[in-house]
Design a protein around this motif. Structure first.
Motif, PDB file in Angstrom:
ATOM      1  N   GLU A   1      -4.235  65.813  36.535  1.00  0.00           N
ATOM      2  CA  GLU A   1      -2.901  65.917  37.110  1.00  0.00           C
ATOM      3  C   GLU A   1      -2.864  66.541  38.487  1.00  0.00           C
ATOM      4  OE1 GLU A   1      -0.504  67.985  34.261  1.00  0.00           O
ATOM      5  OE2 GLU A   1      -0.142  66.171  33.078  1.00  0.00           O
ATOM      6  N   GLN A   2      -3.865  67.377  38.794  1.00  0.00           N
ATOM      7  CA  GLN A   2      -3.852  68.058  40.086  1.00  0.00           C
ATOM      8  C   GLN A   2      -4.407  67.191  41.220  1.00  0.00           C
ATOM      9  OE1 GLN A   2      -5.868  68.633  37.601  1.00  0.00           O
ATOM     10  NE2 GLN A   2      -7.911  69.321  38.255  1.00  0.00           N
ATOM     11  N   LEU A   3      -4.998  66.048  40.871  1.00  0.00           N
ATOM     12  CA  LEU A   3      -5.551  65.169  41.893  1.00  0.00           C
ATOM     13  C   LEU A   3      -4.485  64.213  42.423  1.00  0.00           C
ATOM     14  CD1 LEU A   3      -9.014  64.173  40.358  1.00  0.00           C
ATOM     15  CD2 LEU A   3      -8.500  66.019  41.979  1.00  0.00           C
ATOM     16  N   THR A   4      -4.790  63.563  43.534  1.00  0.00           N
ATOM     17  CA  THR A   4      -3.920  62.542  44.107  1.00  0.00           C
ATOM     18  C   THR A   4      -4.531  61.163  43.848  1.00  0.00           C
ATOM     19  OG1 THR A   4      -5.051  62.499  46.240  1.00  0.00           O
ATOM     20  CG2 THR A   4      -3.308  64.154  45.961  1.00  0.00           C
TER      21      THR A   4
ATOM     22  N   ASP B   1      -1.064  60.598  48.533  1.00  0.00           N
ATOM     23  CA  ASP B   1      -1.369  62.027  48.594  1.00  0.00           C
ATOM     24  C   ASP B   1      -0.432  62.874  47.735  1.00  0.00           C
ATOM     25  OD1 ASP B   1      -3.587  61.817  50.456  1.00  0.00           O
ATOM     26  OD2 ASP B   1      -2.087  61.249  51.943  1.00  0.00           O
ATOM     27  N   LYS B   2       0.298  62.215  46.821  1.00  0.00           N
ATOM     28  CA  LYS B   2       1.096  62.955  45.854  1.00  0.00           C
ATOM     29  C   LYS B   2       0.237  63.300  44.644  1.00  0.00           C
ATOM     30  CE  LYS B   2       5.596  60.928  46.982  1.00  0.00           C
ATOM     31  NZ  LYS B   2       6.781  60.209  46.421  1.00  0.00           N
ATOM     32  N   ARG B   3       0.566  64.405  43.977  1.00  0.00           N
ATOM     33  CA  ARG B   3      -0.184  64.787  42.782  1.00  0.00           C
ATOM     34  C   ARG B   3       0.131  63.836  41.628  1.00  0.00           C
ATOM     35  NH1 ARG B   3      -4.019  67.641  45.147  1.00  0.00           N
ATOM     36  NH2 ARG B   3      -3.133  69.227  46.523  1.00  0.00           N
TER      37      ARG B   3
ATOM     38  N   ARG C   1       0.572  64.487  38.630  1.00  0.00           N
ATOM     39  CA  ARG C   1       1.602  65.035  37.741  1.00  0.00           C
ATOM     40  C   ARG C   1       3.015  64.711  38.211  1.00  0.00           C
ATOM     41  NH1 ARG C   1      -0.784  69.897  39.658  1.00  0.00           N
ATOM     42  NH2 ARG C   1       0.320  70.792  41.448  1.00  0.00           N
ATOM     43  N   ASN C   2       3.159  64.325  39.474  1.00  0.00           N
ATOM     44  CA  ASN C   2       4.478  63.995  40.017  1.00  0.00           C
ATOM     45  C   ASN C   2       4.762  62.491  40.041  1.00  0.00           C
ATOM     46  OD1 ASN C   2       5.053  66.733  40.544  1.00  0.00           O
ATOM     47  ND2 ASN C   2       3.915  66.644  42.480  1.00  0.00           N
TER      48      ASN C   2
END
Length: 297
Positions: free
Chosen positions: A91-94, A131-133, A135-136
């Motif tokens: 989740e912390q990756l893009t 470049d969004k995470r 998790r988003n």
């Protein structure tokens, strides 16, 4: 060498102390360059088979080979693209980091890594969110990221478990087009789906599984070409002889193949609009027959 070889797979799970067979002597293979649709109802054994192929589950008996190696050998997955039905991404990756790191794991570095990453983020329509995470992102965007990761490594074998899951109609069309492009480029494709129309469009062959057993295996073109009758539906002000009302001003009939050309000309002269033409016994009808037979066993 076969891309996939499955021989006599047996797998049972204990539910409330009772052994339930998930796979019952499952055997099939996928040749290099083939496109094979793996179809069946929910719980038929499709995902269990794929989990065995990728070492996530161990079969009770039988053998599973991926690219000529045992499925339990991590080297069997080198150069193989895989997207599970519900992909889990950190989740912390893009999306950019997911695709780039996947390429590095398959030995692609430097400028080529960057080039492929950008190309496939663009092809899957997620470059704007690169470049969004994770998790988003929505489920559909996460699915697109996983697909970009699988396509980017330019695999010799691509395995997709319900690849259209979570995608909107535009995304479904994009992914179907990419699968077709991959197939026409000589890649080997093995995919699970509930959408039988996609199998008719994208697969050379199909394997049908129900209640853990392989029920049918055949070439898609052979199945469709073996049917003598053609179903024709058209929109028009009146029904031609032999046509019955289907809905509103829609008319439907089953015709011998030899009469098809003449009837289409008559529909055009009404004037009418042909809505669809397909073999009388489609893959969907075969699926319904096989499932119905297994219920009565």
């Amino acid at each position: 060498m076969k891309a996939i070889e499955v021989k006599g797979l047996q797998k049972a799970f204990k539910i409330k102390g009772k052994a339930i067979k998930a796979l019952d002597d499952v055997s099939f293979d996928v040749a290099l360059g083939q496109s094979v649709g793996f179809i069946g109802q929910n719980g038929a054994g499709k995902s269990t088979t794929i989990k065995v192929l990728f070492g996530a589950l161990r079969a009770d008996t039988g053998q599973a080979l991926l690219m000529g190696r045992s499925a339990e050998d991590p080297r069997s997955r080198q150069g193989v693209g895989y997207v599970p039905e519900n992909p889990y991404l950190y989740e912390q990756l893009t999306p950019r980091e997911v695709v780039s790191s996947g390429l590095r794991l398959h030995g692609v570095h430097g400028a080529e890594n960057s080039l492929r990453t950008e190309r496939w983020l663009e092809k899957l329509g997620i470059a704007y969110a690169a470049d969004k995470r994770i998790r988003n992102l929505s489920k559909g965007m996460t699915q697109r990221t996983a697909l970009a990761h699988a396509f980017a490594i330019e695999p010799q074998l691509l395995v997709l478990d319900e690849p259209m899951s979570g995608l909107d109609p535009v995304g479904r069309r994009q992914v179907a087009d990419l699968m077709q492009e991959y197939r026409q480029g000589g890649g080997t494709l093995f995919f699970c789906t509930h959408i039988l129309h996609d199998v008719e469009r994208l697969a050379d062959h199909f394997v049908m599984i129900d209640r853990g057993r392989v029920r049918a295996r055949q070439g898609v073109a052979e199945l469709l070409a073996s049917q003598g009758g053609m179903v024709v539906r058209y929109l028009g002000p009146q029904g031609l002889p032999g046509f019955e009302p289907d809905a509103g001003q829609v008319w439907k009939a089953v015709l011998p193949r030899g009469e098809l050309s003449q009837v289409l000309q008559r529909i055009d002269a009404l004037p009418g609009v042909v809505l669809n033409v397909h073999p009388q016994s489609s893959l969907e009808e075969l699926f319904d027959t096989v499932v119905g037979e297994s219920v009565n066993e």
